[in-house]
Motif scaffolding. Structure first.
Motif, PDB file in Angstrom:
ATOM      1  N   VAL A 147      60.708  83.372  19.133  1.00  0.00           N
ATOM      2  CA  VAL A 147      60.558  84.820  19.146  1.00  0.00           C
ATOM      3  C   VAL A 147      59.114  85.210  19.453  1.00  0.00           C
ATOM      4  CG1 VAL A 147      60.606  86.895  17.690  1.00  0.00           C
ATOM      5  CG2 VAL A 147      62.514  85.276  17.626  1.00  0.00           C
ATOM      6  N   ARG A 148      58.178  84.472  18.871  1.00  0.00           N
ATOM      7  CA  ARG A 148      56.762  84.786  19.080  1.00  0.00           C
ATOM      8  C   ARG A 148      56.320  84.522  20.516  1.00  0.00           C
ATOM      9  NH1 ARG A 148      52.531  81.325  18.459  1.00  0.00           N
ATOM     10  NH2 ARG A 148      53.794  79.851  17.264  1.00  0.00           N
ATOM     11  N   LEU A 149      56.857  83.478  21.137  1.00  0.00           N
ATOM     12  CA  LEU A 149      56.391  83.079  22.459  1.00  0.00           C
ATOM     13  C   LEU A 149      57.160  83.718  23.608  1.00  0.00           C
ATOM     14  CD1 LEU A 149      55.760  79.253  22.003  1.00  0.00           C
ATOM     15  CD2 LEU A 149      54.109  81.122  21.856  1.00  0.00           C
ATOM     16  N   ASP A 150      58.375  84.179  23.359  1.00  0.00           N
ATOM     17  CA  ASP A 150      59.225  84.664  24.445  1.00  0.00           C
ATOM     18  C   ASP A 150      58.565  85.810  25.208  1.00  0.00           C
ATOM     19  OD1 ASP A 150      61.467  84.942  26.083  1.00  0.00           O
ATOM     20  OD2 ASP A 150      62.428  86.348  24.714  1.00  0.00           O
ATOM     21  N   GLY A 151      58.361  85.607  26.499  1.00  0.00           N
ATOM     22  CA  GLY A 151      57.790  86.632  27.359  1.00  0.00           C
ATOM     23  C   GLY A 151      56.295  86.810  27.244  1.00  0.00           C
ATOM     24  N   ARG A 152      55.666  86.005  26.413  1.00  0.00           N
ATOM     25  CA  ARG A 152      54.229  86.180  26.173  1.00  0.00           C
ATOM     26  C   ARG A 152      53.419  85.348  27.168  1.00  0.00           C
ATOM     27  NH1 ARG A 152      51.135  84.400  20.573  1.00  0.00           N
ATOM     28  NH2 ARG A 152      49.010  84.882  21.255  1.00  0.00           N
ATOM     29  N   HIS A 153      52.418  85.978  27.758  1.00  0.00           N
ATOM     30  CA  HIS A 153      51.525  85.267  28.664  1.00  0.00           C
ATOM     31  C   HIS A 153      50.509  84.469  27.850  1.00  0.00           C
ATOM     32  CE1 HIS A 153      47.984  84.726  31.298  1.00  0.00           C
ATOM     33  NE2 HIS A 153      48.922  84.526  32.220  1.00  0.00           N
ATOM     34  N   GLN A 154      50.253  83.229  28.301  1.00  0.00           N
ATOM     35  CA  GLN A 154      49.283  82.361  27.635  1.00  0.00           C
ATOM     36  C   GLN A 154      48.329  81.772  28.676  1.00  0.00           C
ATOM     37  OE1 GLN A 154      51.073  79.881  24.300  1.00  0.00           O
ATOM     38  NE2 GLN A 154      52.908  80.359  25.481  1.00  0.00           N
ATOM     39  N   ASN A 155      47.094  81.582  28.275  1.00  0.00           N
ATOM     40  CA  ASN A 155      46.087  81.037  29.181  1.00  0.00           C
ATOM     41  C   ASN A 155      45.898  79.534  29.033  1.00  0.00           C
ATOM     42  OD1 ASN A 155      45.202  83.389  30.618  1.00  0.00           O
ATOM     43  ND2 ASN A 155      44.240  84.090  28.715  1.00  0.00           N
ATOM     44  N   GLU A 156      46.371  78.973  27.926  1.00  0.00           N
ATOM     45  CA  GLU A 156      46.185  77.549  27.681  1.00  0.00           C
ATOM     46  C   GLU A 156      47.530  76.825  27.666  1.00  0.00           C
ATOM     47  OE1 GLU A 156      43.292  76.191  27.588  1.00  0.00           O
ATOM     48  OE2 GLU A 156      42.139  78.069  27.572  1.00  0.00           O
ATOM     49  N   PRO A 157      47.627  75.606  28.178  1.00  0.00           N
ATOM     50  CA  PRO A 157      46.541  74.842  28.799  1.00  0.00           C
ATOM     51  C   PRO A 157      46.206  75.295  30.214  1.00  0.00           C
ATOM     52  CG  PRO A 157      48.561  73.584  28.861  1.00  0.00           C
ATOM     53  CD  PRO A 157      48.870  74.815  28.080  1.00  0.00           C
ATOM     54  N   VAL A 158      47.142  75.981  30.868  1.00  0.00           N
ATOM     55  CA  VAL A 158      46.896  76.667  32.133  1.00  0.00           C
ATOM     56  C   VAL A 158      47.633  78.000  32.046  1.00  0.00           C
ATOM     57  CG1 VAL A 158      46.617  74.525  33.464  1.00  0.00           C
ATOM     58  CG2 VAL A 158      48.877  75.599  33.291  1.00  0.00           C
ATOM     59  N   PRO A 159      47.227  79.020  32.785  1.00  0.00           N
ATOM     60  CA  PRO A 159      47.895  80.318  32.666  1.00  0.00           C
ATOM     61  C   PRO A 159      49.384  80.239  33.008  1.00  0.00           C
ATOM     62  CG  PRO A 159      45.783  80.558  33.759  1.00  0.00           C
ATOM     63  CD  PRO A 159      46.034  79.077  33.659  1.00  0.00           C
ATOM     64  N   HIS A 160      50.219  80.711  32.068  1.00  0.00           N
ATOM     65  CA  HIS A 160      51.663  80.623  32.250  1.00  0.00           C
ATOM     66  C   HIS A 160      52.366  81.597  31.320  1.00  0.00           C
ATOM     67  CE1 HIS A 160      51.114  78.186  28.627  1.00  0.00           C
ATOM     68  NE2 HIS A 160      52.406  78.342  28.383  1.00  0.00           N
ATOM     69  N   THR A 161      53.660  81.778  31.573  1.00  0.00           N
ATOM     70  CA  THR A 161      54.517  82.606  30.720  1.00  0.00           C
ATOM     71  C   THR A 161      55.778  81.825  30.407  1.00  0.00           C
ATOM     72  OG1 THR A 161      53.677  84.634  31.724  1.00  0.00           O
ATOM     73  CG2 THR A 161      55.767  84.792  30.531  1.00  0.00           C
ATOM     74  N   ILE A 162      56.227  81.926  29.148  1.00  0.00           N
ATOM     75  CA  ILE A 162      57.439  81.245  28.703  1.00  0.00           C
ATOM     76  C   ILE A 162      58.515  82.285  28.423  1.00  0.00           C
ATOM     77  CG2 ILE A 162      58.481  79.906  26.830  1.00  0.00           C
ATOM     78  CD1 ILE A 162      55.885  78.421  26.518  1.00  0.00           C
ATOM     79  N   ARG A 163      59.726  82.018  28.900  1.00  0.00           N
ATOM     80  CA  ARG A 163      60.864  82.888  28.603  1.00  0.00           C
ATOM     81  C   ARG A 163      62.041  82.033  28.134  1.00  0.00           C
ATOM     82  NH1 ARG A 163      59.842  87.981  29.883  1.00  0.00           N
ATOM     83  NH2 ARG A 163      58.249  88.453  31.463  1.00  0.00           N
TER      84      ARG A 163
END
Length: 227
Positions: A147-163
């Motif tokens: 729930v916390r990660l869904d759709g959230r953009h992250q910069n580490e370890p490389v810029p990406h988004t998880i859905r």
């Protein structure tokens, strides 16, 4: 297999922080009296330390030409021997039965269906010598984390988004610069069921690479099975 070649150029960065599994797989390799095989060998992140520690060649299989080229280069740079083959783990076939087959970094999760995994486990069982081991790890799905990660953009370890696609048990990882790789999660009982249908026996199940038992707070499944 779900692997987007767009990930290949960023894989060194993507996997740089993953080191705690290496001593675990090295230990198993040192205990193995016979051929060593790594499924989804990638860039040789685990296979190279295993080959160095054991003084033996590791047979590395991967479906990605780009990852195999990286593994070939990295192995040459440090002077260890990897026998690298482009292939599909679902069609695993060896010239000689292995003493150890292992699949690190949750790579079995790139297989999308139960049938794909069953076929892989059956091929592993057929490719092991009597008493040979099969080891792998996979994450334990934690819904609060999803729930916390869904759709959230992250910069580490490389810029990406998880859905998360819950209806399909699928996680899509999309790089900012393009490329989506998907994984499909499984429960502990699904993994145990795969061992059963393949005729493999569970030797150990840990909750981390320090070989602590699985409990309600475990975030990883670390399996060892034996033929």
């Amino acid at each position: 297999m779900s692997w987007d070649e767009a990930f290949t150029s960023r894989y060194d960065d993507w996997s740089a922080d993953m080191t705690e599994d290496i001593p675990f797989y090295v230990k198993l390799a040192r205990e193995a009296d016979g051929p060593l095989v790594e499924l989804a060998v990638g860039n040789g992140r685990v296979a190279i330390p295993v080959a160095r520690a054991t003084g033996r060649a590791v047979i590395g299989i991967d479906s990605s030409p780009g990852m195999l080229e990286q593994a070939r280069t990295h192995a040459a740079d440090v002077g260890v021997e990897l026998v690298l083959r482009e292939g599909d783990m679902r069609e695993l076939a060896l010239d000689e039965p292995a003493a150890l087959i292992y699949c690190p970094y949750r790579a079995l999760l790139h297989l999308p269906t139960w049938a794909d995994r069953r076929r892989t486990f059956e091929r592993v069982a057929a490719s092991l010598r009597s008493g040979g081991r099969f080891a792998w790890n996979a994450f334990a799905l934690v819904h609060q984390v999803a729930v916390r990660l869904d759709g959230r953009h992250q910069n580490e370890p490389v810029p990406h988004t998880i859905r998360y696609a819950v209806g399909d048990n699928r996680i899509d990882i999309t790089l900012d610069e393009g490329g989506t790789s998907s994984i499909w999660w499984a429960t502990k009982n699904e993994w145990l069921g795969l061992l059963d249908v393949a005729g493999l026996q569970l030797e150990a199940l840990y909750g981390n690479f320090e070989e602590e038992p699985v409990d309600d707070n475990s975030r990883e499944y670390v399996f060892i099975a034996r033929r």
